[in-house]
Design a protein around this motif. Structure first.
Motif, mmCIF file in Angstrom:
data_model
loop_
_atom_site.group_PDB
_atom_site.id
_atom_site.type_symbol
_atom_site.label_atom_id
_atom_site.label_comp_id
_atom_site.label_asym_id
_atom_site.label_seq_id
_atom_site.Cartn_x
_atom_site.Cartn_y
_atom_site.Cartn_z
ATOM 1 N N ILE A 115 0.827 -1.208 0.000
ATOM 2 C CA ILE A 115 0.000 0.000 0.000
ATOM 3 C C ILE A 115 0.863 1.261 0.000
ATOM 4 O O ILE A 115 1.962 1.285 0.561
ATOM 5 N N ASP A 116 0.356 2.297 -0.683
ATOM 6 C CA ASP A 116 0.843 3.664 -0.503
ATOM 7 C C ASP A 116 -0.102 4.304 0.499
ATOM 8 O O ASP A 116 -1.329 4.191 0.365
ATOM 9 N N MET A 117 0.428 5.015 1.487
ATOM 10 C CA MET A 117 -0.425 5.413 2.601
ATOM 11 C C MET A 117 -0.004 6.749 3.193
ATOM 12 O O MET A 117 1.180 7.102 3.217
ATOM 13 N N LEU A 118 -1.030 7.500 3.660
ATOM 14 C CA LEU A 118 -0.812 8.744 4.406
ATOM 15 C C LEU A 118 -1.522 8.641 5.739
ATOM 16 O O LEU A 118 -2.704 8.296 5.800
ATOM 17 N N TYR A 119 -0.806 8.924 6.829
ATOM 18 C CA TYR A 119 -1.395 9.127 8.143
ATOM 19 C C TYR A 119 -1.340 10.631 8.423
ATOM 20 O O TYR A 119 -0.265 11.192 8.625
ATOM 21 N N GLN A 120 -2.503 11.288 8.415
ATOM 22 C CA GLN A 120 -2.572 12.735 8.643
ATOM 23 C C GLN A 120 -3.212 13.003 9.990
ATOM 24 O O GLN A 120 -4.363 12.631 10.220
ATOM 25 N N PRO A 121 -2.509 13.654 10.929
ATOM 26 C CA PRO A 121 -3.118 13.919 12.238
ATOM 27 C C PRO A 121 -4.281 14.894 12.136
ATOM 28 O O PRO A 121 -4.274 15.808 11.308
ATOM 29 N N VAL A 122 -5.285 14.683 12.979
ATOM 30 C CA VAL A 122 -6.441 15.578 13.086
ATOM 31 C C VAL A 122 -6.332 16.279 14.435
ATOM 32 O O VAL A 122 -6.202 15.613 15.472
ATOM 33 N N PHE A 123 -6.385 17.605 14.433
ATOM 34 C CA PHE A 123 -6.124 18.374 15.653
ATOM 35 C C PHE A 123 -7.410 18.902 16.274
ATOM 36 O O PHE A 123 -8.364 19.263 15.571
ATOM 37 N N GLY A 124 -7.429 18.960 17.612
ATOM 38 C CA GLY A 124 -8.520 19.555 18.345
ATOM 39 C C GLY A 124 -8.309 21.041 18.527
ATOM 40 O O GLY A 124 -7.326 21.614 18.044
ATOM 41 N N ASN A 125 -9.227 21.679 19.247
ATOM 42 C CA ASN A 125 -9.133 23.126 19.456
ATOM 43 C C ASN A 125 -7.890 23.526 20.245
ATOM 44 O O ASN A 125 -7.420 24.661 20.142
ATOM 45 N N ASP A 126 -7.359 22.587 21.042
ATOM 46 C CA ASP A 126 -6.164 22.897 21.833
ATOM 47 C C ASP A 126 -4.877 22.664 21.065
ATOM 48 O O ASP A 126 -3.781 22.804 21.609
ATOM 49 N N GLY A 127 -4.982 22.296 19.790
ATOM 50 C CA GLY A 127 -3.796 22.095 18.966
ATOM 51 C C GLY A 127 -3.183 20.713 19.084
ATOM 52 O O GLY A 127 -2.178 20.431 18.429
ATOM 53 N N LYS A 128 -3.780 19.836 19.908
ATOM 54 C CA LYS A 128 -3.256 18.488 20.064
ATOM 55 C C LYS A 128 -3.960 17.527 19.111
ATOM 56 O O LYS A 128 -5.140 17.701 18.788
ATOM 57 N N ALA A 129 -3.218 16.508 18.681
ATOM 58 C CA ALA A 129 -3.785 15.514 17.771
ATOM 59 C C ALA A 129 -4.824 14.675 18.511
ATOM 60 O O ALA A 129 -4.531 14.100 19.564
ATOM 61 N N ILE A 130 -6.035 14.631 17.966
ATOM 62 C CA ILE A 130 -7.104 13.856 18.587
ATOM 63 C C ILE A 130 -7.517 12.672 17.727
ATOM 64 O O ILE A 130 -8.359 11.864 18.125
ATOM 65 N N GLY A 131 -6.926 12.568 16.578
ATOM 66 C CA GLY A 131 -7.266 11.465 15.685
ATOM 67 C C GLY A 131 -6.340 11.445 14.491
ATOM 68 O O GLY A 131 -5.424 12.271 14.372
ATOM 69 N N ILE A 132 -6.577 10.496 13.614
ATOM 70 C CA ILE A 132 -5.740 10.345 12.418
ATOM 71 C C ILE A 132 -6.636 10.076 11.213
ATOM 72 O O ILE A 132 -7.527 9.220 11.266
ATOM 73 N N PHE A 133 -6.387 10.819 10.149
ATOM 74 C CA PHE A 133 -7.054 10.584 8.873
ATOM 75 C C PHE A 133 -6.143 9.676 8.047
ATOM 76 O O PHE A 133 -4.987 10.009 7.780
ATOM 77 N N VAL A 134 -6.664 8.515 7.683
ATOM 78 C CA VAL A 134 -5.890 7.522 6.937
ATOM 79 C C VAL A 134 -6.365 7.516 5.487
ATOM 80 O O VAL A 134 -7.567 7.413 5.218
ATOM 81 N N GLN A 135 -5.431 7.644 4.572
ATOM 82 C CA GLN A 135 -5.787 7.634 3.155
ATOM 83 C C GLN A 135 -4.690 6.929 2.370
ATOM 84 O O GLN A 135 -3.509 7.065 2.684
ATOM 85 N N GLY A 136 -5.092 6.152 1.382
ATOM 86 C CA GLY A 136 -4.072 5.465 0.603
ATOM 87 C C GLY A 136 -4.656 4.666 -0.546
ATOM 88 O O GLY A 136 -5.840 4.726 -0.852
ATOM 89 N N HIS A 137 -3.773 3.897 -1.190
ATOM 90 C CA HIS A 137 -4.160 3.083 -2.337
ATOM 91 C C HIS A 137 -3.497 1.709 -2.220
ATOM 92 O O HIS A 137 -2.359 1.585 -1.743
ATOM 93 N N ASP A 138 -4.212 0.709 -2.669
ATOM 94 C CA ASP A 138 -3.658 -0.639 -2.760
ATOM 95 C C ASP A 138 -2.857 -0.709 -4.053
ATOM 96 O O ASP A 138 -3.409 -0.633 -5.154
ATOM 97 N N VAL A 139 -1.529 -0.821 -3.943
ATOM 98 C CA VAL A 139 -0.647 -0.820 -5.122
ATOM 99 C C VAL A 139 0.000 -2.194 -5.309
ATOM 100 O O VAL A 139 1.080 -2.302 -5.894
ATOM 101 N N THR A 140 -0.678 -3.224 -4.809
ATOM 102 C CA THR A 140 -0.113 -4.575 -4.876
ATOM 103 C C THR A 140 0.221 -4.981 -6.297
ATOM 104 O O THR A 140 1.300 -5.539 -6.561
ATOM 105 N N ASP A 141 -0.673 -4.725 -7.232
ATOM 106 C CA ASP A 141 -0.439 -5.141 -8.617
ATOM 107 C C ASP A 141 0.803 -4.472 -9.191
ATOM 108 O O ASP A 141 1.615 -5.116 -9.862
ATOM 109 N N ALA A 142 0.947 -3.163 -8.923
ATOM 110 C CA ALA A 142 2.100 -2.436 -9.453
ATOM 111 C C ALA A 142 3.402 -2.935 -8.815
ATOM 112 O O ALA A 142 4.409 -3.137 -9.502
ATOM 113 N N VAL A 143 3.385 -3.149 -7.499
ATOM 114 C CA VAL A 143 4.597 -3.628 -6.814
ATOM 115 C C VAL A 143 4.943 -5.031 -7.268
ATOM 116 O O VAL A 143 6.121 -5.348 -7.503
ATOM 117 N N THR A 144 3.940 -5.888 -7.409
ATOM 118 C CA THR A 144 4.188 -7.249 -7.883
ATOM 119 C C THR A 144 4.796 -7.229 -9.275
ATOM 120 O O THR A 144 5.710 -8.015 -9.582
#
Length: 378
Positions: free
Chosen positions: A269-298
């Motif tokens: 997989i190609d993948m991004l973990y992007q932090p999601v911040f609360g009002n206090d500026g601290k990370a309260i979660g993570i936005f995960v986005q990516g693609h399955d690139v198995t065929d290309a890597v294979t």
């Protein structure tokens, strides 16, 4: 046995505006609330084609969204499903002593198909709520915005406020539904994780296709995907949450078990973990986005393996391949030039110095003839 309720009477006195049309979009029914909302009388509407009864404003065609309403009505009839136009601008004609004028209005509308005893759509009902007072329209930009300071209303108008609240809820729900559809139809996998335990809050269809259709929402990652533990993803997620810095990975190996009790599948997989911040500026979660690139890597692995086999065969056979730029005399050898020839230069004249002078002269003549004749030589 209790008598059946008088549905016609209920339709007539309902505080919600309703217009009923046949499949040719001729008006066959209208209730009092609709007449009040549009300022019309029943005799002026019944039996008329809806867009003759509510025509386009010739002086401002954009103020009457006929095509949008027509498309919504036809969709409801053809699909057998309700269709919402969450917000549209549609001016309503009104007769005055000076002639016909058009009042600019905004509506939140639902078109609901009603089926007959044969299961086919028999007619379609329009529920249109006037939300004009909730918006102000900028004629320069042609944009409607929510009115932040609505005009004062009397106690008699309280129900109109309830209608407006319903319309706003309808608009918000429609927008949420639209965003949800976009989220689910995104070609790449997407997930939203919250809290220190990285609990699944949202997951799209592509994510389910990657990990298998299992129960994810509301569960921590390692409870929902136990087979992923120990592959380094725990450390990555914790690091993004603690540092607030995103992580980008390409061609990362992921071992996952799409079917319970089934074999573990190896994906890339190609993948991004992007932090999601609360009002206090601290990370309260993570936005995960990516693609399955198995065929290309294979495919890359297969190409690399093929190239390695070719190289091994050429080395064993003491064979050599190169590219020669005639204009510059530059040569580009494969990696085995030094193994086969004992040296590797990037210039054909320098390489020719390694050849016996008589052989070199014969080679140069053959080469020149091949170039002149646009042919080959051995």
């Amino acid at each position: 046995m209790s008598p059946l309720p008088d549905f016609q009477a209920l339709f007539r006195v309902s505080p919600y505006p309703y217009l009923v049309m046949d499949l040719e979009l001729n008006i066959i029914g209208v209730n009092d609330a609709y007449l009040r909302a549009t300022g019309r009388i029943e005799g002026d509407l019944l039996g008329r084609y809806v867009f003759d009864a509510f025509p386009q404003n010739p002086d401002d065609p954009d103020s009457t969204a006929i095509e949008e309403v027509r498309s919504s009505l036809l969709y409801a009839i053809e699909s057998g499903q309700p269709h919402t136009t969450a917000f549209l601008r549609y001016s309503v004609p009104r007769e005055t002593a000076q002639g016909k004028v058009f009042d600019e209005r905004f509506w939140s509308t639902v078109h609901t198909p009603v089926k007959g005893a044969d299961g086919k759509v028999a007619f379609v009902a329009q529920n249109a709520i006037d939300v004009t007072d909730l918006y102000r329209f900028d004629r320069t930009s042609h944009v409607a915005a929510v009115e932040t300071a609505p005009p004062a209303r009397s106690v008699a108008d309280h129900f109109t406020h309830a209608q407006m609240h319903e319309a706003m809820s309808r608009i918000i729900n429609e927008e949420r539904s639209h965003l949800r559809n976009l989220f689910n139809q995104a070609p790449g996998f997407i997930a939203v994780l919250t809290g220190e335990q990285h609990v699944f809050e949202m997951v799209n269809e592509a994510y389910y296709q990657l990990v298998g259709h299992r129960e994810l929402i509301g569960k921590p990652v390692w409870q929902a995907l136990p087979e992923v533990q120990g592959q380094g993803y725990e450390e990555l997620l914790d690091r993004v949450t603690s540092t607030g810095e995103p992580f980008v990975g390409r061609g990362i190996k992921l071992r996952v078990q799409p079917v319970a009790g089934g074999p573990v599948s190896e994906r890339y997989i190609d993948m991004l973990y992007q932090p999601v911040f609360g009002n206090d500026g601290k990370a309260i979660g993570i936005f995960v986005q990516g693609h399955d690139v198995t065929d290309a890597v294979t495919a890359q692995f297969a190409q690399r393996e093929s190239a390695e086999r070719l190289s091994d065969g050429m080395n064993a056979a003491r064979m050599l391949v190169w590219d020669w730029d005639v204009a510059s005399s530059r040569m580009d050898f494969l990696d085995n030039a030094a193994l086969v020839l004992g040296r590797s230069e990037n210039n054909i004249d320098l390489m020719s110095q390694s050849i016996h002078s008589e052989d070199a002269a014969r080679l140069i003549r053959s080469r020149a003839r091949a170039i002149a004749d646009k042919g080959g030589y051995q």
